[in-house]
Design a protein around this motif. Sequence first.
Motif, PDB file in Angstrom:
ATOM      1  N   PHE A 237      54.568  37.919  34.517  1.00 23.33           N
ATOM      2  CA  PHE A 237      53.964  38.336  35.787  1.00 23.33           C
ATOM      3  C   PHE A 237      52.807  39.299  35.556  1.00 23.33           C
ATOM      4  CE2 PHE A 237      53.476  41.093  39.423  1.00 23.33           C
ATOM      5  CZ  PHE A 237      53.519  40.224  40.496  1.00 23.33           C
ATOM      6  N   GLY A 238      52.961  40.219  34.619  1.00 27.88           N
ATOM      7  CA  GLY A 238      51.946  41.259  34.422  1.00 27.88           C
ATOM      8  C   GLY A 238      50.930  40.953  33.358  1.00 27.88           C
ATOM      9  N   ARG A 239      50.909  39.720  32.819  1.00 25.10           N
ATOM     10  CA  ARG A 239      49.993  39.422  31.718  1.00 25.10           C
ATOM     11  C   ARG A 239      48.541  39.629  32.121  1.00 25.10           C
ATOM     12  NH1 ARG A 239      51.607  34.605  30.697  1.00 25.10           N
ATOM     13  NH2 ARG A 239      53.001  35.125  28.967  1.00 25.10           N
ATOM     14  N   SER A 240      48.141  39.093  33.265  1.00 29.54           N
ATOM     15  CA  SER A 240      46.746  39.238  33.675  1.00 29.54           C
ATOM     16  C   SER A 240      46.394  40.698  33.933  1.00 29.54           C
ATOM     17  CB  SER A 240      46.481  38.413  34.934  1.00 29.54           C
ATOM     18  OG  SER A 240      47.327  38.829  35.995  1.00 29.54           O
ATOM     19  N   GLY A 241      47.343  41.473  34.477  1.00 31.30           N
ATOM     20  CA  GLY A 241      47.092  42.895  34.698  1.00 31.30           C
ATOM     21  C   GLY A 241      46.940  43.665  33.404  1.00 31.30           C
ATOM     22  N   VAL A 242      47.749  43.324  32.402  1.00 31.70           N
ATOM     23  CA  VAL A 242      47.631  43.983  31.097  1.00 31.70           C
ATOM     24  C   VAL A 242      46.292  43.645  30.455  1.00 31.70           C
ATOM     25  CG1 VAL A 242      48.601  44.097  28.773  1.00 31.70           C
ATOM     26  CG2 VAL A 242      50.113  44.109  30.752  1.00 31.70           C
ATOM     27  N   ILE A 243      45.850  42.395  30.599  1.00 34.23           N
ATOM     28  CA  ILE A 243      44.540  42.015  30.057  1.00 34.23           C
ATOM     29  C   ILE A 243      43.433  42.815  30.742  1.00 34.23           C
ATOM     30  CG2 ILE A 243      42.880  40.131  29.837  1.00 34.23           C
ATOM     31  CD1 ILE A 243      45.232  38.217  29.562  1.00 34.23           C
ATOM     32  N   SER A 244      43.524  42.946  32.051  1.00 35.75           N
ATOM     33  CA  SER A 244      42.519  43.736  32.773  1.00 35.75           C
ATOM     34  C   SER A 244      42.535  45.196  32.326  1.00 35.75           C
ATOM     35  CB  SER A 244      42.786  43.654  34.281  1.00 35.75           C
ATOM     36  OG  SER A 244      42.734  42.327  34.737  1.00 35.75           O
ATOM     37  N   PHE A 309      24.853  46.673  26.126  1.00 40.35           N
ATOM     38  CA  PHE A 309      24.974  46.184  27.506  1.00 40.35           C
ATOM     39  C   PHE A 309      25.403  44.715  27.509  1.00 40.35           C
ATOM     40  CE2 PHE A 309      22.971  44.348  31.336  1.00 40.35           C
ATOM     41  CZ  PHE A 309      23.535  45.152  32.322  1.00 40.35           C
ATOM     42  N   VAL A 310      24.783  43.911  26.670  1.00 42.64           N
ATOM     43  CA  VAL A 310      25.122  42.484  26.599  1.00 42.64           C
ATOM     44  C   VAL A 310      26.533  42.289  26.056  1.00 42.64           C
ATOM     45  CG1 VAL A 310      24.515  40.299  25.493  1.00 42.64           C
ATOM     46  CG2 VAL A 310      22.714  41.791  26.380  1.00 42.64           C
ATOM     47  N   ILE A 311      26.903  43.068  25.038  1.00 46.19           N
ATOM     48  CA  ILE A 311      28.256  42.951  24.491  1.00 46.19           C
ATOM     49  C   ILE A 311      29.299  43.272  25.550  1.00 46.19           C
ATOM     50  CG2 ILE A 311      29.876  43.983  22.852  1.00 46.19           C
ATOM     51  CD1 ILE A 311      27.589  44.303  20.893  1.00 46.19           C
ATOM     52  N   THR A 312      29.055  44.309  26.340  1.00 45.84           N
ATOM     53  CA  THR A 312      29.993  44.678  27.402  1.00 45.84           C
ATOM     54  C   THR A 312      30.121  43.572  28.434  1.00 45.84           C
ATOM     55  OG1 THR A 312      29.391  47.004  27.079  1.00 45.84           O
ATOM     56  CG2 THR A 312      30.557  46.436  29.104  1.00 45.84           C
ATOM     57  N   LEU A 313      28.997  42.974  28.824  1.00 48.04           N
ATOM     58  CA  LEU A 313      29.038  41.869  29.782  1.00 48.04           C
ATOM     59  C   LEU A 313      29.805  40.682  29.214  1.00 48.04           C
ATOM     60  CD1 LEU A 313      25.434  41.854  31.317  1.00 48.04           C
ATOM     61  CD2 LEU A 313      27.531  42.788  32.293  1.00 48.04           C
ATOM     62  N   LEU A 314      29.600  40.370  27.935  1.00 47.75           N
ATOM     63  CA  LEU A 314      30.311  39.252  27.323  1.00 47.75           C
ATOM     64  C   LEU A 314      31.807  39.518  27.260  1.00 47.75           C
ATOM     65  CD1 LEU A 314      27.887  38.325  24.390  1.00 47.75           C
ATOM     66  CD2 LEU A 314      28.200  37.121  26.556  1.00 47.75           C
ATOM     67  N   VAL A 315      32.183  40.752  26.949  1.00 45.54           N
ATOM     68  CA  VAL A 315      33.608  41.092  26.891  1.00 45.54           C
ATOM     69  C   VAL A 315      34.244  40.958  28.266  1.00 45.54           C
ATOM     70  CG1 VAL A 315      35.222  43.002  26.538  1.00 45.54           C
ATOM     71  CG2 VAL A 315      33.433  42.548  24.856  1.00 45.54           C
ATOM     72  N   ASN A 316      33.579  41.472  29.289  1.00 46.41           N
ATOM     73  CA  ASN A 316      34.122  41.363  30.646  1.00 46.41           C
ATOM     74  C   ASN A 316      34.188  39.910  31.108  1.00 46.41           C
ATOM     75  OD1 ASN A 316      34.434  44.130  30.899  1.00 46.41           O
ATOM     76  ND2 ASN A 316      32.396  44.432  31.747  1.00 46.41           N
ATOM     77  N   GLY A 317      33.170  39.131  30.757  1.00 47.69           N
ATOM     78  CA  GLY A 317      33.204  37.713  31.115  1.00 47.69           C
ATOM     79  C   GLY A 317      34.331  36.973  30.431  1.00 47.69           C
ATOM     80  N   ILE A 322      39.877  34.516  30.597  1.00 49.35           N
ATOM     81  CA  ILE A 322      41.272  34.531  30.157  1.00 49.35           C
ATOM     82  C   ILE A 322      42.204  34.699  31.344  1.00 49.35           C
ATOM     83  CG2 ILE A 322      42.971  35.810  28.799  1.00 49.35           C
ATOM     84  CD1 ILE A 322      40.736  36.484  26.833  1.00 49.35           C
ATOM     85  N   ILE A 323      41.852  35.615  32.243  1.00 45.22           N
ATOM     86  CA  ILE A 323      42.701  35.846  33.419  1.00 45.22           C
ATOM     87  C   ILE A 323      42.737  34.605  34.314  1.00 45.22           C
ATOM     88  CG2 ILE A 323      42.896  37.198  35.541  1.00 45.22           C
ATOM     89  CD1 ILE A 323      41.747  39.566  33.989  1.00 45.22           C
ATOM     90  N   ALA A 324      41.587  33.935  34.471  1.00 44.58           N
ATOM     91  CA  ALA A 324      41.551  32.726  35.306  1.00 44.58           C
ATOM     92  C   ALA A 324      42.414  31.623  34.714  1.00 44.58           C
ATOM     93  CB  ALA A 324      40.109  32.255  35.461  1.00 44.58           C
ATOM     94  N   ARG A 325      42.410  31.478  33.402  1.00 47.01           N
ATOM     95  CA  ARG A 325      43.228  30.440  32.765  1.00 47.01           C
ATOM     96  C   ARG A 325      44.703  30.776  32.823  1.00 47.01           C
ATOM     97  NH1 ARG A 325      41.095  29.015  26.919  1.00 47.01           N
ATOM     98  NH2 ARG A 325      42.886  27.640  27.136  1.00 47.01           N
ATOM     99  N   ARG A 326      45.034  32.050  32.858  1.00 45.31           N
ATOM    100  CA  ARG A 326      46.445  32.475  32.858  1.00 45.31           C
ATOM    101  C   ARG A 326      46.976  32.727  34.262  1.00 45.31           C
ATOM    102  NH1 ARG A 326      49.136  32.313  27.799  1.00 45.31           N
ATOM    103  NH2 ARG A 326      47.582  32.612  26.173  1.00 45.31           N
ATOM    104  N   LYS A 327      46.185  32.500  35.307  1.00 38.75           N
ATOM    105  CA  LYS A 327      46.595  32.872  36.647  1.00 38.75           C
ATOM    106  C   LYS A 327      47.869  32.158  37.067  1.00 38.75           C
ATOM    107  CE  LYS A 327      43.384  33.259  39.654  1.00 38.75           C
ATOM    108  NZ  LYS A 327      42.308  32.939  40.624  1.00 38.75           N
ATOM    109  N   GLU A 328      47.992  30.886  36.699  1.00 38.64           N
ATOM    110  CA  GLU A 328      49.168  30.149  37.151  1.00 38.64           C
ATOM    111  C   GLU A 328      50.447  30.618  36.483  1.00 38.64           C
ATOM    112  OE1 GLU A 328      47.030  27.675  33.972  1.00 38.64           O
ATOM    113  OE2 GLU A 328      46.562  28.987  35.645  1.00 38.64           O
ATOM    114  N   TYR A 329      50.325  31.371  35.376  1.00 39.33           N
ATOM    115  CA  TYR A 329      51.498  31.879  34.682  1.00 39.33           C
ATOM    116  C   TYR A 329      51.784  33.340  34.985  1.00 39.33           C
ATOM    117  CZ  TYR A 329      50.550  27.677  31.980  1.00 39.33           C
ATOM    118  OH  TYR A 329      50.292  26.396  31.604  1.00 39.33           O
ATOM    119  N   SER A 330      50.916  33.972  35.777  1.00 35.69           N
ATOM    120  CA  SER A 330      51.063  35.409  35.983  1.00 35.69           C
ATOM    121  C   SER A 330      52.159  35.763  36.951  1.00 35.69           C
ATOM    122  CB  SER A 330      49.724  35.986  36.496  1.00 35.69           C
ATOM    123  OG  SER A 330      49.452  35.499  37.775  1.00 35.69           O
TER     124      SER A 330
END
Length: 334
Positions: A237-244, A309-317, A322-330
């Motif tokens: 349940f908390g996987r996406s929250g932990v990733i965030s 700045f670009v590295i930070t944007l890539l990490v957030n993206g 990852i969160i979108a792919r894991r949403k159905e399992y969260s």
Amino acid sequence: MDITTQKPAAPPAPGPSAPADGGAARGVTRPGDRIFLGLSRGSGIFVLVLMAAIAAFLTYRATLAISKDEANFFTSFEWNPSGVPPEFGIAVLAFGTVVSSVIAMVIAVPVAVAIALFITHYAPRRLGGPIGYVIDLLAAVPSIVYGLWGALVLVPHLDGLYGWLDDYLGWTGILEWNDGAPRSLFTVGILLAVMILPIITNVSREVFRQVPRMHEEAALALGATRWEVIRMSVLPFGRSGVISASMLGLGRALGETMAVAMVLSPSFTINASLLDPGGGTFAQNIASKFNEATEMGRDALIASGLVLFVITLLVNGAARLIIARRKEYSGANA
């Protein structure tokens, strides 16, 4: 006496003059809704415009610097933008930023998740409350205080750890120690782990508290142990929250300045061992060189800031993907 049974009259259906939803059926929007919609939309547009303005400014100044750079900006180990001709590159800075942040994440994320699970599922309320309060206080400590603690307390007491790592893992070459001062990227990683630990712990704790109680009770009813409940119900349940939460901590680790500058012995070299002093990060280099830099030097620092700045944007993206792919399992849709 005749008794006549009459059916009760049906309630009148709402007509055009009195819609049941208070006017929404006619498409009427209240003034307050229009104001709120305008403010919300304007805020979103303002954020996008601000990000675009920052990116445009960084790109313009970076272009001025890179066009005059006589070295390869991405692979050079040299940093001399004030020389004739100017030569500078970000290879050392990119390596130090990524390596120190990875070390911090490897140390902080498991510890933070364990603390959050202990507070929410193991500790009694009398103990969990004070621990959570202390974690909240740690999140509010300024980075300069962490830097002072790292320079005066952490660095002088790392000889034992460095010696132990050299004895048992020195054969790898990555953790070989040559008796130098423990002002290395590994020390920076430990300090950053301490700094981002409260952020990841607080967010993970709040996520674990939102786990539906019926999920845990159902697992217990099936005979699951407490650890099995956590593994099958709480963590999915908390996987996406932990990733965030981890991405929030990583963002602070990537951009930390003064604390890193106070414990690192900077040099534009890449050492095979993480325990050898030297290296640098984007934020530390900008903070330490910006005041004394010439106009060309400042443009070069801004160019390195654009890369961060670009590295930070890539990490957030990547985190969003990852969160979108894991949403159905969260468990959020349960």
